[in-house]
Scaffold this active site. Sequence first.
Site, PDB file in Angstrom:
ATOM      1  N   VAL A 104       0.960  -1.499  -0.089  1.00  0.00           N
ATOM      2  CA  VAL A 104      -0.059  -0.470   0.269  1.00  0.00           C
ATOM      3  C   VAL A 104       0.843   1.577   0.033  1.00  0.00           C
ATOM      4  O   VAL A 104       0.084   2.520  -0.016  1.00  0.00           O
ATOM      5  CB  VAL A 104      -0.749  -0.439   1.623  1.00  0.00           C
ATOM      6  CG1 VAL A 104      -0.160   0.186   2.672  1.00  0.00           C
ATOM      7  CG2 VAL A 104      -2.145   0.781   1.289  1.00  0.00           C
ATOM      8  N   TYR A 105       1.984   1.444   0.141  1.00  0.00           N
ATOM      9  CA  TYR A 105       3.113   2.745   0.325  1.00  0.00           C
ATOM     10  C   TYR A 105       3.146   2.876  -1.213  1.00  0.00           C
ATOM     11  O   TYR A 105       3.950   2.365  -2.120  1.00  0.00           O
ATOM     12  CB  TYR A 105       3.986   1.909   0.884  1.00  0.00           C
ATOM     13  CG  TYR A 105       4.253   1.517   2.217  1.00  0.00           C
ATOM     14  CD1 TYR A 105       3.280   1.975   3.206  1.00  0.00           C
ATOM     15  CD2 TYR A 105       5.531   0.944   2.626  1.00  0.00           C
ATOM     16  CE1 TYR A 105       3.490   1.253   4.401  1.00  0.00           C
ATOM     17  CE2 TYR A 105       5.443   0.775   4.274  1.00  0.00           C
ATOM     18  CZ  TYR A 105       4.894   0.908   5.060  1.00  0.00           C
ATOM     19  OH  TYR A 105       4.671   0.130   5.971  1.00  0.00           O
ATOM     20  N   SER A 106       2.703   4.091  -0.795  1.00  0.00           N
ATOM     21  CA  SER A 106       2.632   5.074  -2.411  1.00  0.00           C
ATOM     22  C   SER A 106       2.034   3.985  -3.768  1.00  0.00           C
ATOM     23  O   SER A 106       2.211   4.640  -4.821  1.00  0.00           O
ATOM     24  CB  SER A 106       3.383   5.022  -2.905  1.00  0.00           C
ATOM     25  OG  SER A 106       4.228   5.978  -2.056  1.00  0.00           O
ATOM     26  N   PHE A 107       1.021   3.315  -2.672  1.00  0.00           N
ATOM     27  CA  PHE A 107      -0.058   1.904  -3.957  1.00  0.00           C
ATOM     28  C   PHE A 107       0.441   1.261  -4.692  1.00  0.00           C
ATOM     29  O   PHE A 107       0.309   1.422  -5.795  1.00  0.00           O
ATOM     30  CB  PHE A 107      -1.291   2.688  -5.229  1.00  0.00           C
ATOM     31  CG  PHE A 107      -1.581   3.383  -3.877  1.00  0.00           C
ATOM     32  CD1 PHE A 107      -3.159   2.448  -2.442  1.00  0.00           C
ATOM     33  CD2 PHE A 107      -2.024   4.877  -3.597  1.00  0.00           C
ATOM     34  CE1 PHE A 107      -3.556   3.740  -1.787  1.00  0.00           C
ATOM     35  CE2 PHE A 107      -3.135   5.971  -2.512  1.00  0.00           C
ATOM     36  CZ  PHE A 107      -3.794   4.790  -1.338  1.00  0.00           C
TER      37      PHE A 107
END
Length: 371
Positions: A104-107
């Site tokens: 999910v980090y920066s998608f």
Amino acid sequence: MREVAGLWSGRIMPCVPLSSESRLSRGHAARMLIMEATMEYRRLGNTGLTVSRICLGCMSYGDPAATIAGSNLRWEWALKEDAARPFFKRAIDLGINFFDTANVYSFGASEEITGRALREFARREEVVIATKVWGVMRPGPNGGGLSRKAILHEIDASLKRLGTDYVDLYQIHRWDEATPIEETMEALHDVVRMGKARYLGASSMHAWQFAKAQHVAERHGWSRFVSMQNHYNLIYREEEREMVPLCRDQGIGLIPWSPLARGYLARAPEAKGTKRSETDRFGRTLYSSMAQADQPVVAGVDKLAKTRNLPHAQIALAWLLRNAAVTAPIVGATKMEHLETAVAALGVQLSKEEVTALEAPYVAHPIAGFS
């Protein structure tokens, strides 16, 4: 640094305390007065996996503009790839072999940057790559969570972005109230059986939830969690009530996130905030409600840092590293000094009196970071 020995012979530079008569600033002292030390490594919990005692958190590397419909998550402070790459090279030069990211980090952009950088600067067998699953990656049904469908889709997506055929540590980012834990643990076990992950880990949740998940896995003969990535630092110590003792008893490796409390423990109380502190919405939910109560702890770190002429971050990290249950705090870095200061904390020893003074002002906090 491409040599195999590079990871296992990294040199760090902990600061030597200065006398009170010195006119040098702490920043100058950190550069000028150093001693050599060897990077420390430790087994992750009861496993045979060896990791550096500092883990580079890769949430800070990604796309500041990344977003998906319906989500308010933003990483406006994140460094784009060109700016991020030197941090991976420097980390490897310093002996760090442990890198943590999440789908999910920066998608997804964080995983992409992490994968490309590690392929450039290290061999796959030299590094330990950890990522996570749970966060919503797309709008609509099954876009996140810990269902079998979500896990089996997201591990493949993460591997593609990372450019590898396996991750060393696959972690559930949070607890999923909507999915039976039996479904989650069986799916995770299948990920291991398929060779797509070497080990499993968990992140912030109640101790009873973690114990339940471990019991379910043990009862069915499935892979158990070997690590707990929990919210733990000098101004948030609620984990000491149940989770830390549970993990210590069960041989679970602790890899705390936010060890510097989103920077509050890394700077003097009077220092100006950073772009992250101004734009990190999730960070504000963690510490804003108890900011006043936390001031005595922050002041204690400030006092000791000035007394010993050390960066504030080294005091806060040294406090965590002295805990035998802690394998490796996860440290983010958007300036090179953040990374070097963190690694140098391995050379800082705190006396019993200093630890007592740091811990004494703490007051109970409401649970934070479980969602």
